[in-house]
Write a protein that holds these residues in place. Sequence first.
Motif, PDB file in Angstrom:
ATOM      1  N   PRO A  96      -8.804  -7.402  -4.446  1.00 27.02           N
ATOM      2  CA  PRO A  96      -8.353  -6.191  -3.741  1.00 27.02           C
ATOM      3  C   PRO A  96      -7.391  -5.380  -4.597  1.00 27.02           C
ATOM      4  O   PRO A  96      -6.463  -5.925  -5.193  1.00 27.02           O
ATOM      5  CB  PRO A  96      -7.673  -6.745  -2.487  1.00 27.02           C
ATOM      6  CG  PRO A  96      -8.328  -8.057  -2.262  1.00 27.02           C
ATOM      7  CD  PRO A  96      -8.623  -8.612  -3.621  1.00 27.02           C
ATOM      8  N   ALA A  97      -7.624  -4.079  -4.647  1.00 22.16           N
ATOM      9  CA  ALA A  97      -6.820  -3.208  -5.506  1.00 22.16           C
ATOM     10  C   ALA A  97      -6.604  -1.871  -4.835  1.00 22.16           C
ATOM     11  O   ALA A  97      -7.464  -1.366  -4.100  1.00 22.16           O
ATOM     12  CB  ALA A  97      -7.498  -3.028  -6.865  1.00 22.16           C
ATOM     13  N   ILE A  98      -5.443  -1.288  -5.128  1.00 25.26           N
ATOM     14  CA  ILE A  98      -5.063   0.026  -4.581  1.00 25.26           C
ATOM     15  C   ILE A  98      -4.683   0.923  -5.743  1.00 25.26           C
ATOM     16  O   ILE A  98      -3.764   0.600  -6.504  1.00 25.26           O
ATOM     17  CB  ILE A  98      -3.888  -0.092  -3.598  1.00 25.26           C
ATOM     18  CG1 ILE A  98      -4.209  -1.064  -2.457  1.00 25.26           C
ATOM     19  CG2 ILE A  98      -3.515   1.284  -3.050  1.00 25.26           C
ATOM     20  CD1 ILE A  98      -3.012  -1.351  -1.555  1.00 25.26           C
ATOM     21  N   ALA A  99      -5.387   2.054  -5.888  1.00 27.64           N
ATOM     22  CA  ALA A  99      -5.008   3.065  -6.880  1.00 27.64           C
ATOM     23  C   ALA A  99      -4.000   3.990  -6.202  1.00 27.64           C
ATOM     24  O   ALA A  99      -4.375   4.836  -5.386  1.00 27.64           O
ATOM     25  CB  ALA A  99      -6.234   3.823  -7.362  1.00 27.64           C
ATOM     26  N   GLY A 100      -2.740   3.811  -6.545  1.00 30.43           N
ATOM     27  CA  GLY A 100      -1.686   4.486  -5.786  1.00 30.43           C
ATOM     28  C   GLY A 100      -1.165   5.766  -6.376  1.00 30.43           C
ATOM     29  O   GLY A 100      -0.248   6.363  -5.813  1.00 30.43           O
ATOM     30  N   ALA A 101      -1.717   6.247  -7.519  1.00 27.52           N
ATOM     31  CA  ALA A 101      -1.151   7.446  -8.145  1.00 27.52           C
ATOM     32  C   ALA A 101      -2.256   8.316  -8.718  1.00 27.52           C
ATOM     33  O   ALA A 101      -2.278   8.610  -9.917  1.00 27.52           O
ATOM     34  CB  ALA A 101      -0.149   7.050  -9.234  1.00 27.52           C
ATOM     35  N   MET A 102      -3.177   8.715  -7.881  1.00 27.94           N
ATOM     36  CA  MET A 102      -4.253   9.606  -8.330  1.00 27.94           C
ATOM     37  C   MET A 102      -3.690  10.993  -8.622  1.00 27.94           C
ATOM     38  O   MET A 102      -2.842  11.513  -7.882  1.00 27.94           O
ATOM     39  CB  MET A 102      -5.329   9.705  -7.253  1.00 27.94           C
ATOM     40  CG  MET A 102      -6.011   8.375  -6.934  1.00 27.94           C
ATOM     41  SD  MET A 102      -7.089   7.847  -8.257  1.00 27.94           S
ATOM     42  CE  MET A 102      -8.437   9.013  -8.042  1.00 27.94           C
TER      43      MET A 102
END
Length: 771
Positions: A96-102
Amino acid sequence: FVTPVAGQRAPARVAVVMDQAGVRSDTMLAVLRREVQGFFRDDELTLVASACGDGSMAGIRRALDEAMRDPRVSAVVTMGPVGSHLLVSAGAPAKPAIAGAMFDASWQSAPEANGSSGVPRLTYLNQSYDVARALAEFRRLVPFQRLAVVVAREQLRAIPSLEGAVQLAVEKTGATARIVAADTTTAEILGAIPNDADAVFLAPQLQLNDEGLSALLSGINARRLPTLAHANEPDVRLGALASYEPLENAQRRARRIAVDLQRILAGEDAGTLPVQLVAAPRLALNLTTARLIGFSPSRTLLTDATLVGAEALVPRDTVTLADAMRIVANTNLDVVAARLEAMSGEANVKIAQSNLLPKIDARLTQTRTRSGTAAASFGQQPERMGDGGLSLSVPLYAERSWAAYQSEEKLQQGREAQRDQLRLDVVLDAGTAYVSTLRAQSLARVKRINLARTQSNLEIARLREGVGSSSRADVFRWEGEVANARRDLIAADAQVRVAGISLNRMLNRPLERPVAQPAVAPGDAAFLLQDSTVLQWLDEPDRLATLTRFLGGEAASFSPELAQLDAGIAAKRRQEVAAQRAFWLPDVTLQGGMSNVFSRNGAGSSAPTLPAQYDFPNTPDMSWQFKIQASYPIFNGFSRAANRAQTEVDLRRLQVQRQNAQLGVDQRVRSTIESAGATYAAIALSRAASEAAEQNYQLVSDAYSRGAVSITTLIDAQVAALNAEQSAANAVHDFLLDLLKLERSIGTFGVLLTPAERQAFHNRLSSIISQ
C-alpha cells in the motif's frame, strides 16, 4: 508485501519517502507526524525515519525501491513531487502506497477510475487547487504577457508532460511562457530568467533552503517582477508577491494521509480510496513585496486576501504598550491642560504667601498750583512742588494670613493629586485604547479566516455539485454565507481603523497615521504585575487573598484620590485652628514711612519774612514715622462663631468622604483582582475550547468534502469554531484590560515609576511571595 492486519500486535510501520533532505522536507514531515499522532496511538502506528533521495530522479527512485523492499514496512508515503510522480506512474506498487505531493494530477497522467486510482494498493492526493486556475487568476490580478516559469530541473526531467502542460495553461490565459529549468544556485536561476519577462511563476523549489529562496525572491523583486508562487509557505513569507495555495493545504494533505493510512491499516485497498482533495484557491498577498515592485492592491483585494506584511501599506511608527502609556502621560492634551492648571495653583500659594511679607509702596508727586493761590499760602503750597515718599507695612503676626497660606499649600497638594488622578485615568484610557486596537485586529483576523473558510466551502459545494453529489441549494447557501462573511470582515477592518484613530487621538498624533503595535502578552514588561508567579496566584484563591491584601496596602499609599482628600483635610484642619484662634488672637503689624519735598518753585515757594514776634516754625521737607499696631475685632455679628462651626462641619464631611474613598479604593482593588483572576483562568479554557472547535471543524469540513455530512452540520461546526476563536482572542485581551484596571485601582502604573520605585515595589512583592 506485508499484509496489514487490523488486530496486529506490533505497531504498523509506515515509511515516508522524501525527494531530498532539507528544511522543506523536515517541515512536511513534522506536519504529517502531528496529524498521524492525532489518529493513532503509539502502539498502533510508527512513522519510521524518512528515506530521502538526493534530489535526482535516480536517487529518489532508489529510496522509493528500498522502502518497498523493506519487509518491516507496511505502507509507503511519498512527500515530494518527483517521488509521488514516480509512484503513480509505475503501476501497482508492491505494498500500500500514498502519493502525497502531486504537482497537478491532471498534468501527470495519474490513473483515475470513479474517484479513486483504480490501481491496487495505490492512492494519491489530487487537490482541486490546480496550477492552470491559479495562473488564470494571477493574470487577472497582474496582466502579464511573458511569464517566466521556474521549475526545478529534476521535476522537469521526472515529469515529461509538465513543460507542455504549463505552456498550454499559460497560453490559455492569453500570455506566453518561458520555462526556466532551475538549478541549485540562486545566481544560476536569476541568470536564466529572460530579460523580457514581466512576471514569474515559481514552482516548489525544494532544492533551496530558506536563505537561498529568500535571495532568489529578492533578486526577482529587485527587477520589479511580480511573482506567483505555487507554494504559499514559505514562499510568500520570504518575498513572493502572491500564491493561491490555501495556507491550511499542508495540514489538510497530512490529515488526508492519516485518514487514508487508518483505512488502509483497517484492511481497505488503497486503490479504492478517493483521490480528490478539495481545497479552494485562496489568495495570499505579500504587501511588503507589493510596495517594493510598485503593485497597489484594491480595497476589495485587501479584504479577500490573506495579507502578509500588512504594515508595509503605509509607513508606521512602532509603538509598544509601554511607549503608548508613557507618551500619553506626557503629551496628551488633557494631561497638558491639567498640568497647566496645577501650575496655576502654584501661583495661588504665592499669592497667599504675599500677605505674610512686607509691603513697600513708593510715591512721587509733581504739583502745579495757581500762582495767586500759591502766593497766598505763606509758603505752604508753592506754585510748583515735587515731593515723594515711601510707606512700609510688615505683618508681625496675622493668623488669618498664616492659615490662608498654609491651607493653600495643602490645597496645592490636592490640586497636584487631582492632576495625577487625571493623568492615571488618561494613561488607563490609552492602555485600553491600545489593547482595544489589538483586540479589533485579532477579531478582524478571525473574521478573515472565517471568510477564507466560507469561500473554501463554497468551492467544495461547487465541486460537489459538479460531480452530482449535492444540489445547487448548497452553492446558493454558501454564496450567501460568503457575502455575510465579507460584510463582517469589512466591518471588522473598519473597527480596526476606528480603534487606531482613537489611539492616535490619545497619543496626540496625526489621526490618519497608522501605528505598528507589537502583540502584548500577560507577562509584558509594561505591566507592574508581570511576574509569572504572581500571575499563577490569580488562579489560587488562598494566595489571591494574600495578594489582594498586599495590593490594598499599596493602593493606600499610591492612590491620588486619597492623597487629594488628605490634602483637603489638612487644609481644613488649619482653617479650623485659625477659626478658634480668631476669638482671642489679634493681628500685629508694623507700619511706617517717610516723605520728602524735592523741589519748590514759583510763587509761594518760600514763606514771607515776618517780625520775629510773629515768626512760626516751618514743617521740614523730610519727615518719617513708624508704629506697631495690634487689632482685634470686638464684635463682627457672630461671623467668627459661624465660621468656626462651618469649618468643623466641613472637616467632618471631608473625613467621611475620606472613609468612603478608602472603601472605594479597597473595593476597586478587590473587584479588579477578582475579575483578573477569572479572565486569567478563562485564557486557557477558551484556548482549549478553540482548539477543540477547530479540530472538530476540520474533521467535519473534510467529511463534507466527501459528502459524509450535510451543509447544516458544517455550518454549525464553522459557527462554533468562529465563536470559539473570538472567545479565545477576547479572553487574552480581557485579561490585559483587567491588569491595566488593577494597576489603576492601585494608583500607579509600572511604566510611570522610576526604576528605583519599581524595584522597591517588587522587593515588597517578593517579600510577600516568599512568605
